[in-house]
Design a protein around this motif. Structure first.
Motif, PDB file in Angstrom:
ATOM      1  N   PRO A  31      28.123  38.400 -23.283  1.00 17.57           N
ATOM      2  CA  PRO A  31      29.088  38.512 -24.393  1.00 17.57           C
ATOM      3  C   PRO A  31      28.641  37.712 -25.607  1.00 17.57           C
ATOM      4  O   PRO A  31      27.650  36.998 -25.567  1.00 17.57           O
ATOM      5  CB  PRO A  31      30.341  37.890 -23.798  1.00 17.57           C
ATOM      6  N   TYR A  32      29.368  37.854 -26.679  1.00 16.07           N
ATOM      7  CA  TYR A  32      29.306  36.880 -27.762  1.00 16.07           C
ATOM      8  C   TYR A  32      30.241  35.734 -27.373  1.00 16.07           C
ATOM      9  O   TYR A  32      31.327  35.975 -26.864  1.00 16.07           O
ATOM     10  CB  TYR A  32      29.805  37.489 -29.074  1.00 16.07           C
ATOM     11  N   LEU A  33      29.843  34.492 -27.650  1.00 10.26           N
ATOM     12  CA  LEU A  33      30.636  33.330 -27.258  1.00 10.26           C
ATOM     13  C   LEU A  33      30.812  32.393 -28.441  1.00 10.26           C
ATOM     14  O   LEU A  33      29.886  32.217 -29.239  1.00 10.26           O
ATOM     15  CB  LEU A  33      29.961  32.584 -26.105  1.00 10.26           C
ATOM     16  N   PHE A  34      31.989  31.788 -28.520  1.00  5.71           N
ATOM     17  CA  PHE A  34      32.338  30.965 -29.668  1.00  5.71           C
ATOM     18  C   PHE A  34      33.130  29.746 -29.226  1.00  5.71           C
ATOM     19  O   PHE A  34      33.842  29.769 -28.223  1.00  5.71           O
ATOM     20  CB  PHE A  34      33.236  31.753 -30.644  1.00  5.71           C
ATOM     21  N   TRP A  35      33.018  28.713 -30.054  1.00  4.97           N
ATOM     22  CA  TRP A  35      33.945  27.592 -30.005  1.00  4.97           C
ATOM     23  C   TRP A  35      34.559  27.416 -31.393  1.00  4.97           C
ATOM     24  O   TRP A  35      33.851  27.372 -32.402  1.00  4.97           O
ATOM     25  CB  TRP A  35      33.244  26.294 -29.599  1.00  4.97           C
ATOM     26  N   TYR A  36      35.906  27.328 -31.389  1.00  2.50           N
ATOM     27  CA  TYR A  36      36.663  27.061 -32.606  1.00  2.50           C
ATOM     28  C   TYR A  36      37.421  25.751 -32.430  1.00  2.50           C
ATOM     29  O   TYR A  36      37.820  25.387 -31.315  1.00  2.50           O
ATOM     30  CB  TYR A  36      37.680  28.177 -32.879  1.00  2.50           C
ATOM     31  N   VAL A  37      37.685  25.081 -33.556  1.00  2.00           N
ATOM     32  CA  VAL A  37      38.505  23.877 -33.546  1.00  2.00           C
ATOM     33  C   VAL A  37      39.715  24.113 -34.450  1.00  2.00           C
ATOM     34  O   VAL A  37      39.617  24.773 -35.489  1.00  2.00           O
ATOM     35  CB  VAL A  37      37.704  22.634 -33.999  1.00  2.00           C
ATOM     36  N   GLN A  38      40.852  23.601 -34.011  1.00  2.00           N
ATOM     37  CA  GLN A  38      42.092  23.757 -34.783  1.00  2.00           C
ATOM     38  C   GLN A  38      42.762  22.394 -34.912  1.00  2.00           C
ATOM     39  O   GLN A  38      43.207  21.829 -33.917  1.00  2.00           O
ATOM     40  CB  GLN A  38      43.024  24.758 -34.094  1.00  2.00           C
ATOM     41  N   SER A  39      42.825  21.896 -36.122  1.00  2.00           N
ATOM     42  CA  SER A  39      43.555  20.655 -36.392  1.00  2.00           C
ATOM     43  C   SER A  39      44.998  21.004 -36.721  1.00  2.00           C
ATOM     44  O   SER A  39      45.287  22.127 -37.138  1.00  2.00           O
ATOM     45  CB  SER A  39      42.896  19.913 -37.556  1.00  2.00           C
ATOM     46  N   PRO A  40      45.918  20.063 -36.533  1.00  2.00           N
ATOM     47  CA  PRO A  40      47.336  20.368 -36.773  1.00  2.00           C
ATOM     48  C   PRO A  40      47.579  20.953 -38.156  1.00  2.00           C
ATOM     49  O   PRO A  40      47.124  20.410 -39.167  1.00  2.00           O
ATOM     50  CB  PRO A  40      48.001  18.992 -36.625  1.00  2.00           C
ATOM     51  N   GLY A  41      48.270  22.076 -38.192  1.00  2.00           N
ATOM     52  CA  GLY A  41      48.607  22.715 -39.450  1.00  2.00           C
ATOM     53  C   GLY A  41      47.457  23.427 -40.124  1.00  2.00           C
ATOM     54  O   GLY A  41      47.600  23.926 -41.241  1.00  2.00           O
ATOM     55  N   GLN A  42      46.325  23.501 -39.427  1.00  2.00           N
ATOM     56  CA  GLN A  42      45.145  24.135 -40.017  1.00  2.00           C
ATOM     57  C   GLN A  42      44.798  25.413 -39.271  1.00  2.00           C
ATOM     58  O   GLN A  42      45.217  25.627 -38.132  1.00  2.00           O
ATOM     59  CB  GLN A  42      43.951  23.174 -39.964  1.00  2.00           C
ATOM     60  N   GLY A  43      44.004  26.221 -39.920  1.00  2.00           N
ATOM     61  CA  GLY A  43      43.509  27.420 -39.260  1.00  2.00           C
ATOM     62  C   GLY A  43      42.367  27.084 -38.326  1.00  2.00           C
ATOM     63  O   GLY A  43      41.958  25.932 -38.196  1.00  2.00           O
ATOM     64  N   LEU A  44      41.853  28.079 -37.677  1.00  2.00           N
ATOM     65  CA  LEU A  44      40.735  27.901 -36.755  1.00  2.00           C
ATOM     66  C   LEU A  44      39.431  27.816 -37.544  1.00  2.00           C
ATOM     67  O   LEU A  44      39.162  28.641 -38.410  1.00  2.00           O
ATOM     68  CB  LEU A  44      40.668  29.083 -35.791  1.00  2.00           C
ATOM     69  N   GLN A  45      38.624  26.823 -37.202  1.00  2.00           N
ATOM     70  CA  GLN A  45      37.320  26.655 -37.839  1.00  2.00           C
ATOM     71  C   GLN A  45      36.236  26.888 -36.803  1.00  2.00           C
ATOM     72  O   GLN A  45      36.274  26.305 -35.708  1.00  2.00           O
ATOM     73  CB  GLN A  45      37.182  25.265 -38.448  1.00  2.00           C
ATOM     74  N   LEU A  46      35.262  27.711 -37.130  1.00  2.00           N
ATOM     75  CA  LEU A  46      34.172  28.001 -36.209  1.00  2.00           C
ATOM     76  C   LEU A  46      33.241  26.806 -36.106  1.00  2.00           C
ATOM     77  O   LEU A  46      32.725  26.309 -37.107  1.00  2.00           O
ATOM     78  CB  LEU A  46      33.392  29.226 -36.694  1.00  2.00           C
ATOM     79  N   LEU A  47      33.032  26.326 -34.866  1.00  2.00           N
ATOM     80  CA  LEU A  47      32.093  25.225 -34.624  1.00  2.00           C
ATOM     81  C   LEU A  47      30.686  25.752 -34.366  1.00  2.00           C
ATOM     82  O   LEU A  47      29.705  25.208 -34.885  1.00  2.00           O
ATOM     83  CB  LEU A  47      32.533  24.409 -33.402  1.00  2.00           C
TER      84      LEU A  47
END
Lengths: 118, 118
Positions: A31-47
């Motif tokens: 598959p394609y694989l991803f990690w995202y980070v989400q800080s409170p009140g923020q959108g998802l950011q691609l790591l």
């Protein structure tokens, strides 16, 4: 059916300590694989992301992840955690399509909340 | 704008009320996705547009949910007769072409709209 499992709901580490967040996926092919980070009140950011090639992937903010096909895993690591890394982390999988992209939707895990002790 | 913009950021609706959530994708991005993120969960796919065409709406939970993107840019997610179980953060993401190929998996997320149904 595709699925993503993040076994740890909440992890606490001391600042400066190393970090590993676990992710296991279920998918019939690579598959394609991803990690995202989400800080409170923020959108998802691609790591970082894995599409093909080198199984050790470098990302932003000092993160890396290793794709292990035999274990169906894509664990996220960081050698030294900073207080600003406290956030929620999501692993996601996307299906491959013949044209090189995906069918469009990502399957996310339920997330791991990271707390950092001073 | 530089990123994906969603409005309103917060919406409180009385049960039974209709709501409309707006998404402004990154300029020129062909693909647009809507996700629903319930409290303590990962985002779950709702629907996918390629330009103005809605190619996948398999994740819409009921016929009360409707999405459109009439000119292939701004999208609106409409929820009719809201119910308490609709309370969630609604995330919009967009992606475009990279290296001449449609890379739907390079998704950039907005900050989301938090919908609370009372």
């Amino acid at each position: 059916a595709q699925s993503v499992t993040q076994p740890d709901i909440h992890i606490t580490v001391s600042e400066g300590a190393s970090l590993e967040l676990r992710c296991n996926y279920s998918y019939g092919a690579t598959p394609y694989l991803f990690w995202y980070v989400q800080s409170p009140g923020q959108g998802l950011q691609l790591l970082l992301k894995y599409f093909s090639g080198d199984t050790l992937v470098q990302g932003i903010k000092g993160f890396e992840a290793e794709f292990k096909r035999s274990q169906s895993s894509f664990n996220l690591r960081k050698p030294s955690v900073h207080w600003s890394d406290a956030a929620e982390y999501f692993c996601a999988v996307g299906a491959r399509m013949n044209y090189g992209g995906s069918q469009g939707n990502l399957i996310f895990g339920k997330g791991t909340k990271l707390s950092v002790k001073p | 704008g530089a990123g994906v913009s969603q409005s309103p950021r917060y919406k409180v609706a009385k049960r039974g009320q209709d709501v409309a959530l707006r998404c402004d994708p990154i300029s020129g991005h062909v693909s647009l996705f809507w996700y629903q993120q319930a409290l303590g969960q990962g985002p779950e796919f709702l629907t996918y547009f390629q330009n103005e065409a809605q190619l996948d709406k398999s994740g819409l939970p009921s016929d009360r949910f409707f999405a459109e993107r009439p000119e292939g840019s701004v999208s609106t997610l409409k929820i009719q007769r809201t119910q308490q179980e609709d309370s969630a953060v609604y995330l919009c993401a967009s992606s475009g072409f990279y290296g001449g190929r449609l890379q739907n998996t390079e998704a950039f997320f907005g900050q989301g709209t938090r919908l609370t149904v009372v």
